[in-house]
Design a protein around this motif. Structure first.
Motif, PDB file in Angstrom:
ATOM      1  N   ASP A  89       1.393  -1.188   0.202  1.00  0.00           N
ATOM      2  CA  ASP A  89      -0.473   0.019   0.213  1.00  0.00           C
ATOM      3  C   ASP A  89       1.233   1.343   0.260  1.00  0.00           C
ATOM      4  OD1 ASP A  89      -2.557  -1.265  -0.185  1.00  0.00           O
ATOM      5  OD2 ASP A  89      -2.385  -1.377   2.190  1.00  0.00           O
ATOM      6  N   ALA A  90       1.700   1.432   0.560  1.00  0.00           N
ATOM      7  CA  ALA A  90       3.060   2.408   0.323  1.00  0.00           C
ATOM      8  C   ALA A  90       3.978   2.008  -0.834  1.00  0.00           C
ATOM      9  CB  ALA A  90       3.908   2.625   1.935  1.00  0.00           C
ATOM     10  N   GLN A  91       3.523   1.197  -1.352  1.00  0.00           N
ATOM     11  CA  GLN A  91       4.889   1.409  -2.675  1.00  0.00           C
ATOM     12  C   GLN A  91       6.483   1.211  -2.644  1.00  0.00           C
ATOM     13  OE1 GLN A  91       1.064   2.898  -6.152  1.00  0.00           O
ATOM     14  NE2 GLN A  91       3.398   3.706  -6.238  1.00  0.00           N
ATOM     15  N   VAL A  92       6.802   0.368  -1.636  1.00  0.00           N
ATOM     16  CA  VAL A  92       8.048   0.791  -0.860  1.00  0.00           C
ATOM     17  C   VAL A  92       8.413  -0.610  -0.488  1.00  0.00           C
ATOM     18  CG1 VAL A  92       9.031   0.708   0.904  1.00  0.00           C
ATOM     19  CG2 VAL A  92       7.467   2.700  -0.028  1.00  0.00           C
ATOM     20  N   ALA A  93       9.703  -1.296  -0.854  1.00  0.00           N
ATOM     21  CA  ALA A  93      10.771  -2.481  -0.757  1.00  0.00           C
ATOM     22  C   ALA A  93      11.108  -1.512  -0.043  1.00  0.00           C
ATOM     23  CB  ALA A  93      10.857  -2.266  -2.060  1.00  0.00           C
ATOM     24  N   LEU A  94      11.796  -2.732   0.974  1.00  0.00           N
ATOM     25  CA  LEU A  94      13.036  -2.347   1.743  1.00  0.00           C
ATOM     26  C   LEU A  94      13.497  -3.698   1.948  1.00  0.00           C
ATOM     27  CD1 LEU A  94      10.581  -3.483   4.883  1.00  0.00           C
ATOM     28  CD2 LEU A  94      11.221  -1.117   3.738  1.00  0.00           C
ATOM     29  N   VAL A  95      15.570  -3.353   2.073  1.00  0.00           N
ATOM     30  CA  VAL A  95      16.385  -3.885   1.544  1.00  0.00           C
ATOM     31  C   VAL A  95      16.586  -3.756   3.661  1.00  0.00           C
ATOM     32  CG1 VAL A  95      18.650  -3.571   1.271  1.00  0.00           C
ATOM     33  CG2 VAL A  95      16.635  -2.870  -0.440  1.00  0.00           C
ATOM     34  N   ALA A  96      16.635  -4.641   3.575  1.00  0.00           N
ATOM     35  CA  ALA A  96      17.800  -5.175   5.342  1.00  0.00           C
ATOM     36  C   ALA A  96      18.887  -5.888   4.794  1.00  0.00           C
ATOM     37  CB  ALA A  96      16.381  -6.297   5.834  1.00  0.00           C
ATOM     38  N   SER A  97      19.776  -5.328   5.703  1.00  0.00           N
ATOM     39  CA  SER A  97      21.163  -5.972   5.740  1.00  0.00           C
ATOM     40  C   SER A  97      21.102  -7.036   6.962  1.00  0.00           C
ATOM     41  CB  SER A  97      22.014  -5.035   6.348  1.00  0.00           C
ATOM     42  OG  SER A  97      23.294  -5.909   6.450  1.00  0.00           O
ATOM     43  N   LEU A  98      21.013  -8.242   6.745  1.00  0.00           N
ATOM     44  CA  LEU A  98      20.903  -9.258   8.279  1.00  0.00           C
ATOM     45  C   LEU A  98      23.081  -9.461   8.912  1.00  0.00           C
ATOM     46  CD1 LEU A  98      19.168 -11.903   6.537  1.00  0.00           C
ATOM     47  CD2 LEU A  98      18.307 -10.568   8.192  1.00  0.00           C
ATOM     48  N   THR A  99      23.414  -8.235   8.402  1.00  0.00           N
ATOM     49  CA  THR A  99      24.660  -8.111   9.113  1.00  0.00           C
ATOM     50  C   THR A  99      25.261  -6.813   9.567  1.00  0.00           C
ATOM     51  OG1 THR A  99      25.244  -7.167   7.067  1.00  0.00           O
ATOM     52  CG2 THR A  99      25.825 -10.035   7.544  1.00  0.00           C
ATOM     53  N   THR A 100      24.465  -5.960   9.204  1.00  0.00           N
ATOM     54  CA  THR A 100      24.553  -5.024  10.156  1.00  0.00           C
ATOM     55  C   THR A 100      23.398  -4.203  10.769  1.00  0.00           C
ATOM     56  OG1 THR A 100      23.198  -3.400   8.161  1.00  0.00           O
ATOM     57  CG2 THR A 100      25.896  -3.361   8.443  1.00  0.00           C
ATOM     58  N   LEU A 101      22.027  -4.804  10.072  1.00  0.00           N
ATOM     59  CA  LEU A 101      20.352  -4.983  10.729  1.00  0.00           C
ATOM     60  C   LEU A 101      20.007  -3.952  10.440  1.00  0.00           C
ATOM     61  CD1 LEU A 101      21.058  -6.415  14.092  1.00  0.00           C
ATOM     62  CD2 LEU A 101      20.689  -7.202  12.355  1.00  0.00           C
ATOM     63  N   LEU A 102      20.767  -2.632   9.620  1.00  0.00           N
ATOM     64  CA  LEU A 102      20.126  -1.581   8.599  1.00  0.00           C
ATOM     65  C   LEU A 102      19.032  -1.704   7.830  1.00  0.00           C
ATOM     66  CD1 LEU A 102      23.165   0.878   8.810  1.00  0.00           C
ATOM     67  CD2 LEU A 102      21.541   0.430  10.584  1.00  0.00           C
ATOM     68  N   VAL A 103      17.676  -0.871   7.921  1.00  0.00           N
ATOM     69  CA  VAL A 103      16.686  -1.214   7.427  1.00  0.00           C
ATOM     70  C   VAL A 103      16.495  -0.400   6.321  1.00  0.00           C
ATOM     71  CG1 VAL A 103      14.163  -2.009   6.988  1.00  0.00           C
ATOM     72  CG2 VAL A 103      15.652  -3.238   8.805  1.00  0.00           C
ATOM     73  N   ASP A 104      16.712  -0.207   4.503  1.00  0.00           N
ATOM     74  CA  ASP A 104      16.461   0.660   4.143  1.00  0.00           C
ATOM     75  C   ASP A 104      15.579   0.398   3.308  1.00  0.00           C
ATOM     76  OD1 ASP A 104      18.756   2.331   4.500  1.00  0.00           O
ATOM     77  OD2 ASP A 104      19.904   0.975   4.125  1.00  0.00           O
ATOM     78  N   PRO A 105      14.303   1.781   2.813  1.00  0.00           N
ATOM     79  CA  PRO A 105      12.832   1.745   2.348  1.00  0.00           C
ATOM     80  C   PRO A 105      13.520   2.123   1.055  1.00  0.00           C
ATOM     81  CG  PRO A 105      12.586   3.811   3.617  1.00  0.00           C
ATOM     82  CD  PRO A 105      14.386   3.042   4.471  1.00  0.00           C
ATOM     83  N   LEU A 106      13.011   1.329   0.479  1.00  0.00           N
ATOM     84  CA  LEU A 106      13.291   1.902  -1.721  1.00  0.00           C
ATOM     85  C   LEU A 106      11.801   2.154  -1.784  1.00  0.00           C
ATOM     86  CD1 LEU A 106      16.047  -0.114  -2.241  1.00  0.00           C
ATOM     87  CD2 LEU A 106      15.799   2.286  -1.948  1.00  0.00           C
ATOM     88  N   PRO A 107      11.568   3.127  -3.039  1.00  0.00           N
ATOM     89  CA  PRO A 107      10.582   3.670  -3.876  1.00  0.00           C
ATOM     90  C   PRO A 107      10.292   2.702  -5.038  1.00  0.00           C
ATOM     91  CG  PRO A 107      11.417   5.320  -3.238  1.00  0.00           C
ATOM     92  CD  PRO A 107      12.259   4.888  -2.273  1.00  0.00           C
ATOM     93  N   VAL A 108       9.347   2.225  -5.406  1.00  0.00           N
ATOM     94  CA  VAL A 108       9.127   1.914  -6.492  1.00  0.00           C
ATOM     95  C   VAL A 108       7.292   2.302  -7.339  1.00  0.00           C
ATOM     96  CG1 VAL A 108       9.789  -0.245  -5.601  1.00  0.00           C
ATOM     97  CG2 VAL A 108       7.334  -0.075  -5.536  1.00  0.00           C
TER      98      VAL A 108
END
Length: 159
Positions: A89-108
């Motif tokens: 519903d937000a037209q977003v993909a999330l990229v999560a690093s399983l080593t640094t535990l950072l989550v970045d949202p990317l609009p699509v």
């Protein structure tokens, strides 16, 4: 069995194939069996947690992030370094690093329908709703997105 203190009740769990990382999707409601979560920071939020069960010396690390929408799918790379999720519903993909535990949202560009990870690689992909067909490929190291639109046109060619 190891227990982890989580910020909200659990809805789904996705474990990396090698066990090196875990993505946890939490329920929106703040109670489980009548017991409040106790985390006011995440009240009335959709939440995703990323867990490294053995961050060094046997000490687990947990990172939780509030989201703009409820994620409905998660894909993890075969080496367990990256996870991808979608917020339709937000037209977003999330990229999560399983080593640094950072989550970045990317609009699509369109509503995500399916998210996946390319086997033997770090690339994620998002199939999107579009009348001509649309798929985006995500490079997690750089957060670059390459999108292909129009592949459905080829499906209509008669020979």
């Amino acid at each position: 069995v190891t227990e982890y203190a989580l910020v909200k009740p659990v809805r789904a769990v996705f474990v990396a194939p090698n066990g090196s990382g875990i993505v946890i999707l939490h329920r929106f409601i703040d109670v489980d069996d009548g017991v409040p979560s106790g985390e006011d920071d995440y009240a009335d939020d959709d939440v995703m947690s990323v867990l490294d069960p053995d961050a060094g010396g046997g000490v687990p690390l947990l990172s939780s992030v509030a989201l703009d929408d409820e994620p409905d799918q998660v894909a993890v790379t075969s080496d367990g370094e990256w996870a991808f999720a979608q917020l339709p519903d937000a037209q977003v993909a999330l990229v999560a690093s399983l080593t640094t535990l950072l989550v970045d949202p990317l609009p699509v560009g369109s509503k995500p329908l399916f998210i996946g990870a390319v086997q033997a690689g770090h690339t994620g992909y998002v199939l999107q709703k579009h009348p001509l067909g649309r798929i985006s490929f995500i490079e997690p190291d750089t957060l670059d997105i390459d999108t292909v639109t129009g592949f459905e046109i080829n499906a209509e060619i008669d020979q």
